[in-house]
Design a protein around this motif. Structure first.
Motif, PDB file in Angstrom:
ATOM      1  N   ALA A 160       5.000 -25.798 -15.032  1.00 50.96           N
ATOM      2  CA  ALA A 160       4.991 -27.054 -14.269  1.00 50.96           C
ATOM      3  C   ALA A 160       6.350 -27.305 -13.626  1.00 50.96           C
ATOM      4  CB  ALA A 160       4.611 -28.216 -15.192  1.00 50.96           C
ATOM      5  N   ARG A 161       7.424 -27.032 -14.376  1.00 52.23           N
ATOM      6  CA  ARG A 161       8.768 -27.245 -13.822  1.00 52.23           C
ATOM      7  C   ARG A 161       9.014 -26.331 -12.629  1.00 52.23           C
ATOM      8  NH1 ARG A 161      13.900 -26.051 -17.534  1.00 52.23           N
ATOM      9  NH2 ARG A 161      13.062 -23.953 -17.229  1.00 52.23           N
ATOM     10  N   SER A 162       8.590 -25.080 -12.734  1.00 53.50           N
ATOM     11  CA  SER A 162       8.793 -24.153 -11.626  1.00 53.50           C
ATOM     12  C   SER A 162       7.986 -24.575 -10.402  1.00 53.50           C
ATOM     13  CB  SER A 162       8.401 -22.737 -12.075  1.00 53.50           C
ATOM     14  OG  SER A 162       8.654 -21.804 -11.054  1.00 53.50           O
ATOM     15  N   LEU A 163       6.762 -25.044 -10.629  1.00 56.14           N
ATOM     16  CA  LEU A 163       5.940 -25.509  -9.506  1.00 56.14           C
ATOM     17  C   LEU A 163       6.547 -26.758  -8.876  1.00 56.14           C
ATOM     18  CD1 LEU A 163       2.367 -25.057 -11.044  1.00 56.14           C
ATOM     19  CD2 LEU A 163       3.503 -23.568  -9.389  1.00 56.14           C
ATOM     20  N   ALA A 164       7.075 -27.647  -9.705  1.00 52.33           N
ATOM     21  CA  ALA A 164       7.668 -28.889  -9.201  1.00 52.33           C
ATOM     22  C   ALA A 164       8.907 -28.619  -8.349  1.00 52.33           C
ATOM     23  CB  ALA A 164       8.024 -29.807 -10.362  1.00 52.33           C
ATOM     24  N   LEU A 165       9.589 -27.519  -8.637  1.00 53.90           N
ATOM     25  CA  LEU A 165      10.767 -27.156  -7.857  1.00 53.90           C
ATOM     26  C   LEU A 165      10.414 -26.899  -6.399  1.00 53.90           C
ATOM     27  CD1 LEU A 165      13.818 -26.596  -8.250  1.00 53.90           C
ATOM     28  CD2 LEU A 165      13.237 -24.199  -8.686  1.00 53.90           C
ATOM     29  N   GLY A 166       9.161 -26.461  -6.159  1.00 52.23           N
ATOM     30  CA  GLY A 166       8.678 -26.284  -4.793  1.00 52.23           C
ATOM     31  C   GLY A 166       9.161 -25.036  -4.096  1.00 52.23           C
ATOM     32  N   SER A 167       9.657 -24.058  -4.858  1.00 51.44           N
ATOM     33  CA  SER A 167      10.172 -22.832  -4.247  1.00 51.44           C
ATOM     34  C   SER A 167       9.060 -22.094  -3.512  1.00 51.44           C
ATOM     35  CB  SER A 167      10.762 -21.923  -5.331  1.00 51.44           C
ATOM     36  OG  SER A 167      11.736 -22.593  -6.083  1.00 51.44           O
ATOM     37  N   PRO A 168       9.330 -21.593  -2.303  1.00 55.00           N
ATOM     38  CA  PRO A 168       8.306 -20.842  -1.582  1.00 55.00           C
ATOM     39  C   PRO A 168       7.988 -19.492  -2.221  1.00 55.00           C
ATOM     40  CG  PRO A 168      10.375 -20.822  -0.367  1.00 55.00           C
ATOM     41  CD  PRO A 168      10.555 -21.786  -1.495  1.00 55.00           C
ATOM     42  N   VAL A 169       8.918 -18.975  -3.047  1.00 53.84           N
ATOM     43  CA  VAL A 169       8.695 -17.729  -3.770  1.00 53.84           C
ATOM     44  C   VAL A 169       8.708 -18.019  -5.268  1.00 53.84           C
ATOM     45  CG1 VAL A 169       9.614 -15.439  -4.320  1.00 53.84           C
ATOM     46  CG2 VAL A 169       9.719 -16.294  -1.966  1.00 53.84           C
ATOM     47  N   LEU A 170       7.682 -17.546  -5.973  1.00 50.90           N
ATOM     48  CA  LEU A 170       7.618 -17.671  -7.428  1.00 50.90           C
ATOM     49  C   LEU A 170       7.671 -16.277  -8.048  1.00 50.90           C
ATOM     50  CD1 LEU A 170       4.882 -20.374  -8.214  1.00 50.90           C
ATOM     51  CD2 LEU A 170       7.339 -20.531  -8.635  1.00 50.90           C
ATOM     52  N   LEU A 171       8.589 -16.091  -8.979  1.00 52.67           N
ATOM     53  CA  LEU A 171       8.737 -14.840  -9.706  1.00 52.67           C
ATOM     54  C   LEU A 171       8.359 -15.120 -11.156  1.00 52.67           C
ATOM     55  CD1 LEU A 171      12.224 -13.914  -8.198  1.00 52.67           C
ATOM     56  CD2 LEU A 171       9.976 -13.127  -7.399  1.00 52.67           C
ATOM     57  N   MET A 172       7.301 -14.482 -11.643  1.00 53.76           N
ATOM     58  CA  MET A 172       6.715 -14.867 -12.924  1.00 53.76           C
ATOM     59  C   MET A 172       6.630 -13.658 -13.855  1.00 53.76           C
ATOM     60  SD  MET A 172       3.750 -17.425 -11.447  1.00 53.76           S
ATOM     61  CE  MET A 172       3.869 -18.573 -12.816  1.00 53.76           C
ATOM     62  N   ASP A 173       7.247 -13.808 -15.029  1.00 51.59           N
ATOM     63  CA  ASP A 173       7.338 -12.713 -15.989  1.00 51.59           C
ATOM     64  C   ASP A 173       6.368 -12.940 -17.148  1.00 51.59           C
ATOM     65  OD1 ASP A 173       8.066 -10.519 -17.434  1.00 51.59           O
ATOM     66  OD2 ASP A 173      10.098 -11.183 -17.883  1.00 51.59           O
ATOM     67  N   GLU A 174       5.156 -12.377 -17.038  1.00 49.38           N
ATOM     68  CA  GLU A 174       4.108 -12.525 -18.049  1.00 49.38           C
ATOM     69  C   GLU A 174       3.998 -13.980 -18.511  1.00 49.38           C
ATOM     70  OE1 GLU A 174       3.539  -9.412 -20.925  1.00 49.38           O
ATOM     71  OE2 GLU A 174       5.108  -8.196 -20.020  1.00 49.38           O
TER      72      GLU A 174
END
Length: 286
Positions: A160-174
């Protein structure tokens, strides 16, 4: 959730630009070569799943894209510019939650929101934080601290925090590894909706060791061979959004592709074993 449709893939219809580029990148920890001559491009709005056995350098590749590590050779680019360090344009979700333990969940999110959207009042930041917590199924948990909730809940809060940041690129580690099956399915579908919505479209690089998850989520699946990590396959996923999850997983073409990818792993491992160059990390091989 098993009846939900997979959101359709639409990024290729708009002649997208290149979001991320990895050009002839090699990377080592001390004297141990982790990644060797990696070449990879990710289009704007594309969802790329990175698969590979434990110890093949998946997380190292993600850290290079985030700017948390520097390549030993080669170039890592974001929209054509060298990645020289972390940037708010590239959000990261780690395996270990990375929440501030002394802050409640709402405050963990409002720190990110304030960084991305300066000038908002506290009440508005809190409202946005609660909306994102609700989005990942954490209604009514805003004032809980990380140590008061389960590991799966902490991971959902980190997402949720990463989505709230609004970054156009999401890097997700498992990111879904600690979640129960119901919440895993729910967040997989949420992630696809966010990636492919015209209003919130994100570019996503998603590390996983689960072949089924990679094929369900990804527009492409990039397969890394075992130590040192090398790209041994780059596969376009041919399934559109018309099939429901249960029908997709039972489809002959889906199962064939799943078996082909698993076979790639084992063939590469056997070749490396014969060459005497496999160094096993912790965890299970697929």
């Amino acid at each position: 959730m098993s009846g939900t449709n997979r959101p359709s893939n639409g990024y290729e219809k708009k002649d997208p630009g290149i979001a991320l580029s990895v050009e002839h990148v090699s990377f080592a920890y001390d004297a141990d070569l982790v990644l060797k001559d990696i070449n990879l491009t990710v289009a704007e709005g594309e969802f790329v799943a990175v698969l590979g056995p434990s110890g093949c350098g998946k997380t190292s590749l993600l850290r290079l894209l985030a700017g948390l590590e520097k390549p030993g050779s080669g170039n890592v680019l974001h929209q054509g510019n060298p990645v020289t360090g972390p940037n708010i344009l590239r959000g990261v979700v780690f395996q270990d939650y990375s929440l501030f333990p002394w802050l409640n969940l709402q405050d963990n999110l409002t720190i990110a929101i304030n960084k991305a959207r300066k000038g908002l009042g506290r009440a508005e930041r809190n409202k946005i934080a609660e909306e994102y917590l609700d989005l990942v199924g954490l209604q009514g948990m805003a004032f809980k601290h990380p140590y008061e909730i389960s590991g799966g809940m902490r991971q959902r809060a980190a997402i949720a925090r990463s989505l709230a940041l609004g970054s156009p690129v999401l890097l997700m580690d498992e990111p879904f590894g600690a979640l129960d099956p119901v919440n895993r399915v729910r967040l997989q579908d949420l992630l696809l909706q966010l990636c492919r919505s015209s209003s919130t479209r994100r570019t996503i690089v998603f590390v996983t060791h689960d072949v089924e998850e990679a094929l369900y989520l990804g527009d492409r699946v990039v397969v890394l061979g075992t130590t040192p990590g090398r790209v041994i396959a780059d596969i376009d996923v041919p399934f559109d959004g018309k099939l429901q999850r249960s029908d997709l997983f039972q489809a002959k073409e889906f199962r064939q592709l799943e078996e082909e990818i698993s076979a790639l792993y084992h063939e590469d491992i056997e070749r490396q074993l014969e060459a005497g160059s496999v160094a096993f990390g912790e965890g299970e091989l697929i």
